[in-house]
Write an enzyme that holds these catalytic residues in place. Sequence first.
Site, PDB file in Angstrom:
ATOM      1  N   ALA A   1       2.709   2.755  -5.217  1.00 39.27           N
ATOM      2  CA  ALA A   1       2.371   1.803  -6.287  1.00 39.27           C
ATOM      3  C   ALA A   1       1.054   1.089  -6.005  1.00 39.27           C
ATOM      4  CB  ALA A   1       3.501   0.787  -6.450  1.00 39.27           C
TER       5      ALA A   1
ATOM      6  N   LYS B   1       6.000  21.941 -10.963  1.00 35.65           N
ATOM      7  CA  LYS B   1       7.365  21.670 -11.432  1.00 35.65           C
ATOM      8  C   LYS B   1       7.439  21.914 -12.941  1.00 35.65           C
ATOM      9  CE  LYS B   1      10.542  17.801 -12.096  1.00 35.65           C
ATOM     10  NZ  LYS B   1      10.812  16.381 -11.864  1.00 35.65           N
TER      11      LYS B   1
ATOM     12  N   LEU C   1       8.483  -0.345  -6.968  1.00 36.77           N
ATOM     13  CA  LEU C   1       9.872  -0.690  -6.652  1.00 36.77           C
ATOM     14  C   LEU C   1      10.135  -2.190  -6.787  1.00 36.77           C
ATOM     15  CD1 LEU C   1      10.343   1.669  -3.579  1.00 36.77           C
ATOM     16  CD2 LEU C   1      11.143   2.033  -5.916  1.00 36.77           C
TER      17      LEU C   1
ATOM     18  N   THR D   1      11.553   9.317 -12.453  1.00 39.87           N
ATOM     19  CA  THR D   1      10.878   8.345 -13.313  1.00 39.87           C
ATOM     20  C   THR D   1      10.018   7.304 -12.587  1.00 39.87           C
ATOM     21  OG1 THR D   1      13.060   7.305 -13.357  1.00 39.87           O
ATOM     22  CG2 THR D   1      12.339   8.385 -15.373  1.00 39.87           C
TER      23      THR D   1
ATOM     24  N   ALA E   1       8.936  14.038  -6.648  1.00 38.35           N
ATOM     25  CA  ALA E   1       8.974  14.802  -7.893  1.00 38.35           C
ATOM     26  C   ALA E   1       8.459  13.928  -9.025  1.00 38.35           C
ATOM     27  CB  ALA E   1      10.395  15.256  -8.194  1.00 38.35           C
TER      28      ALA E   1
ATOM     29  N   GLY F   1       0.821  -1.218   0.000  1.00 38.71           N
ATOM     30  CA  GLY F   1       0.000   0.000   0.000  1.00 38.71           C
ATOM     31  C   GLY F   1       0.846   1.255   0.000  1.00 38.71           C
TER      32      GLY F   1
ATOM     33  N   ILE G   1       7.585   7.101 -10.225  1.00 39.61           N
ATOM     34  CA  ILE G   1       6.121   7.169 -10.149  1.00 39.61           C
ATOM     35  C   ILE G   1       5.549   7.058 -11.567  1.00 39.61           C
ATOM     36  CG2 ILE G   1       4.157   8.653  -9.542  1.00 39.61           C
ATOM     37  CD1 ILE G   1       5.787   9.521  -7.060  1.00 39.61           C
TER      38      ILE G   1
HETATM   39  P1  FAD Z   1       6.888   0.996  -0.906  1.00 41.67           P
HETATM   40  O1  FAD Z   1       6.649   2.441  -0.686  1.00 41.67           O
HETATM   41  O2  FAD Z   1       8.099   0.392  -0.290  1.00 41.67           O
HETATM   42  O3  FAD Z   1       5.602   0.224  -0.406  1.00 41.67           O
HETATM   43  C1  FAD Z   1       5.633  -1.162  -0.164  1.00 41.67           C
HETATM   44  C2  FAD Z   1       4.342  -1.589   0.478  1.00 41.67           C
HETATM   45  O4  FAD Z   1       4.346  -3.001   0.624  1.00 41.67           O
HETATM   46  C3  FAD Z   1       4.110  -1.009   1.869  1.00 41.67           C
HETATM   47  O5  FAD Z   1       2.754  -0.675   2.028  1.00 41.67           O
HETATM   48  C4  FAD Z   1       4.467  -2.176   2.782  1.00 41.67           C
HETATM   49  O6  FAD Z   1       3.789  -2.098   4.016  1.00 41.67           O
HETATM   50  C5  FAD Z   1       3.961  -3.334   1.936  1.00 41.67           C
HETATM   51  N1  FAD Z   1       4.575  -4.617   2.302  1.00 41.67           N
HETATM   52  C6  FAD Z   1       5.850  -5.022   2.096  1.00 41.67           C
HETATM   53  N2  FAD Z   1       6.027  -6.270   2.582  1.00 41.67           N
HETATM   54  C7  FAD Z   1       4.828  -6.657   3.073  1.00 41.67           C
HETATM   55  C8  FAD Z   1       4.360  -7.839   3.738  1.00 41.67           C
HETATM   56  N3  FAD Z   1       5.164  -8.877   3.977  1.00 41.67           N
HETATM   57  N4  FAD Z   1       3.075  -7.883   4.113  1.00 41.67           N
HETATM   58  C9  FAD Z   1       2.219  -6.834   3.891  1.00 41.67           C
HETATM   59  N5  FAD Z   1       2.618  -5.696   3.279  1.00 41.67           N
HETATM   60  C10 FAD Z   1       3.902  -5.612   2.895  1.00 41.67           C
HETATM   61  N6  FAD Z   1       9.926   8.398  -7.396  1.00 41.67           N
HETATM   62  C11 FAD Z   1       9.552   9.467  -8.115  1.00 41.67           C
HETATM   63  O7  FAD Z   1       8.735   9.335  -9.022  1.00 41.67           O
HETATM   64  N7  FAD Z   1      10.076  10.693  -7.826  1.00 41.67           N
HETATM   65  C12 FAD Z   1      11.005  10.883  -6.883  1.00 41.67           C
HETATM   66  O8  FAD Z   1      11.420  12.011  -6.636  1.00 41.67           O
HETATM   67  C13 FAD Z   1      11.487   9.761  -6.176  1.00 41.67           C
HETATM   68  N8  FAD Z   1      12.460   9.868  -5.245  1.00 41.67           N
HETATM   69  C14 FAD Z   1      12.956   8.734  -4.655  1.00 41.67           C
HETATM   70  C15 FAD Z   1      14.079   8.800  -3.835  1.00 41.67           C
HETATM   71  C16 FAD Z   1      14.627   7.635  -3.287  1.00 41.67           C
HETATM   72  C17 FAD Z   1      15.855   7.713  -2.452  1.00 41.67           C
HETATM   73  C18 FAD Z   1      13.994   6.394  -3.505  1.00 41.67           C
HETATM   74  C19 FAD Z   1      14.541   5.155  -2.880  1.00 41.67           C
HETATM   75  C20 FAD Z   1      12.873   6.337  -4.296  1.00 41.67           C
HETATM   76  C21 FAD Z   1      12.361   7.484  -4.908  1.00 41.67           C
HETATM   77  N9  FAD Z   1      11.277   7.421  -5.767  1.00 41.67           N
HETATM   78  C22 FAD Z   1      10.880   8.513  -6.463  1.00 41.67           C
HETATM   79  C23 FAD Z   1      10.580   6.164  -5.960  1.00 41.67           C
HETATM   80  C24 FAD Z   1       9.293   6.157  -5.153  1.00 41.67           C
HETATM   81  O9  FAD Z   1       9.567   6.337  -3.803  1.00 41.67           O
HETATM   82  C25 FAD Z   1       8.597   4.820  -5.357  1.00 41.67           C
HETATM   83  O10 FAD Z   1       8.496   4.543  -6.717  1.00 41.67           O
HETATM   84  C26 FAD Z   1       7.211   4.848  -4.826  1.00 41.67           C
HETATM   85  O11 FAD Z   1       7.189   5.309  -3.530  1.00 41.67           O
HETATM   86  C27 FAD Z   1       6.588   3.491  -4.909  1.00 41.67           C
HETATM   87  O12 FAD Z   1       7.046   2.660  -3.921  1.00 41.67           O
HETATM   88  P2  FAD Z   1       6.290   1.273  -3.743  1.00 41.67           P
HETATM   89  O13 FAD Z   1       4.859   1.548  -3.491  1.00 41.67           O
HETATM   90  O14 FAD Z   1       6.652   0.406  -4.896  1.00 41.67           O
HETATM   91  O15 FAD Z   1       6.999   0.640  -2.482  1.00 41.67           O
END
Ligand code: FAD
Length: 500
Positions: free
Chosen positions: A17, A79, A335, A346, A51, A14, A348
Amino acid sequence: MDDRRIRKTVIVGGGTAGWMTAAALSRLFERQLEIVLIESDEIGTVGVGEATIPQIRLYNAMLGLDENEFVRRTQGTFKLGIEFVDWLRPGHRYMHAFGGVGGRDLGLVPFHHYWLKLHRRGHAGPLDDYTFNAVAARRGRFMRGADVSDSPLSNVFHAFHFDAGLYARYLRGHAEARGVRRCEGRVVDVALRAEDGFIEAVTMDDGTRIEGELFIDCSGFRGLLIEQALKTGYEDWSRWLPCNRALAVPCASGGELTPYTRSTARAAGWQWRIPLQHRIGNGYVYCSDHIGDDEAASVLLANLDGEALADPRPLRFVTGMRRRFWHRNCVAIGLSSGFLEPLESTSIHFIQSSIAKLVQFFPDRRFAPADIDAYNRLTRFEFERSRDFLVLHYKATERDDSEFWRRCRGMQIPETLADKIELFRSGGRILREREELFTEVSWLQVMVGQGILPAAWHPMVELLSDEECERMVEGVRRVLENAAGVMPTHADFIARHCAA
Ligand code: FAD
C-alpha cells in the site's frame, strides 16, 4: 485566491500500500508535492498478496511500467481467473474467469439466457465451456489479447500473480527516482493539533519529528494513525465472513505452470494456490472456531504440489472495514482501511482504487468535509458490495460435511445480497449498481458455479427455435475451443517474453 495547496504528505508504511501510493502520487504530482515515506524493517510487512485482478494493469500503465519487465522483476505469471474446487460440493469445480461469457454481443439478451434454456434441457455443457478465459485456462494457454477482429483472441483479459515483496521493491525504485524520501525507523508517537484533532506530526524512535499536512496511513492491520491515534472505529463483518486466520507457505513448483489461481474448499475454510515463476504460493484461510492452528498447518502441508520452502507463516485478521477511511487529515489505504479475505484477490485492487479516489478528491488545506464524505461513501460502497460477492461463495453451497459449512449455509446474509440472489434465481437477471467492482459476468459465473440456476430465462430467447438456439450456443463453444487451441502455453509465453 490564497494558495491552499497541500505541500507535504507523509505516508506511514512501506508495504504494497505504501509504495503503490508513493509511486502514484510522485508520478502524478511530479515533485510539486513533497512526499516522505516511513517504514520499519524491524516491523516488516504482511508479506502475502500475490494474486490480482485485471484493473492492476491500469495502475501499472499509469506509472509507465513495461509489462514484460514488471512480470520479470516480480517473478510474475499471468492469471486468467480463479478455479473454485469443492466449493459447491466435493468433486465439483468451476471457474470465475475474467472477460466475457459467450461470443459476440447478442444485443439486448445476454448469452447466458440462451445457454440456460439448453442447459436446463441437458443440451449444453457447463458455463465454463462458453467462457473464453476459462477455456484457455483449462488448457494451460496464455497470450495477451490480440487485435484480431471477430476472434475471441481479442478478448483475453488478464491479471497477474506476483511476489508482492518484489513488487513493492520495484515501485520503491520508481518512487525514489521521482523524489520520494524514505525514512527508516519506527513511529512511536503521533501528535494531534489541540484545536481540531488533526495530525500534526509523527515522532520516530530516534526522536526525529516529521510534520506534514496530509497523512496517509499504510501501516497495515494496526492502523497506527487512523485507529490508534484517531480512534475511527471498525465495522466487524465476521458474522458473514467468519474466517479469521491464515497460514501461508511457499512450495517448490512442479508440473504445468497454470495461468489461474486455485481456491480449494477445506473443512474449515479454503486453501489458495498461486503459481509464480520460482515457486508456488499457498495458504489456508480458516475459522479458528472450527479448527486448531496445528491441524490447519497439517492440512495445508499435506496439500502442496512440492516441498515446503519455509514453515507456515501465521496471520490473524478480523474481516471488516473502518467506519471512516478518511478522517480529518488522515486517509487509510491498504490493510489499515479494512480487510476482506483474499478469496477474490481484492486487497491490492482496493489500494489502487483508494489511490484513484484520493486523487479524484485530492484536498487542499481546508480539507472540505464534502470531499471527505464523498470519498468515504464511495469506498464504503465498494467494500460492502465486494463483501456481498465473497459471502455468496460461502452461503450458496450444498456442503454439509462440517460444522463450518453448515454454519455458512445457515447464516443470515446482507439484504443487498439476498436481493441479488432472488433477482437471478427468478429470471436470470443481474443488476450491477454504480461503482460495484464485480461485473454481471463475475456474478453470473459464481452464482451458477455455486449451484444457483434461474427458474426462467428471458422471454426473447423463444424468438429463436430450439435448433437455432442450439446451433448458436454450440457454435460459440466451438469457436472458443478452436481459438484457445492456437494460443501458446503459459510456460512458453513466459519463457519467450518475461522469464525472470
Ligand atoms: P503491510 O504489508 O502490513 O505493511 C505495513 C507497513 O507499515 C510496513 O512497512 C511496516 O513496517 C509499516 N509500519 C507499521 N507500523 C509502523 C510503525 N510503528 N512505524 C513505522 N512503520 C510501521 N491481496 C491481494 O490483492 N491478493 C492476494 O492474493 C492477497 N492475499 C492475502 C492473503 C492473506 C492471508 C492476507 C492477510 C492478505 C492478503 N492480501 C492479498 C492483502 C495484501 O497482502 C495487502 O493488501 C497488501 O500487502 C498491503 O498491505 P499493507 O501495505 O496495507 O500492509
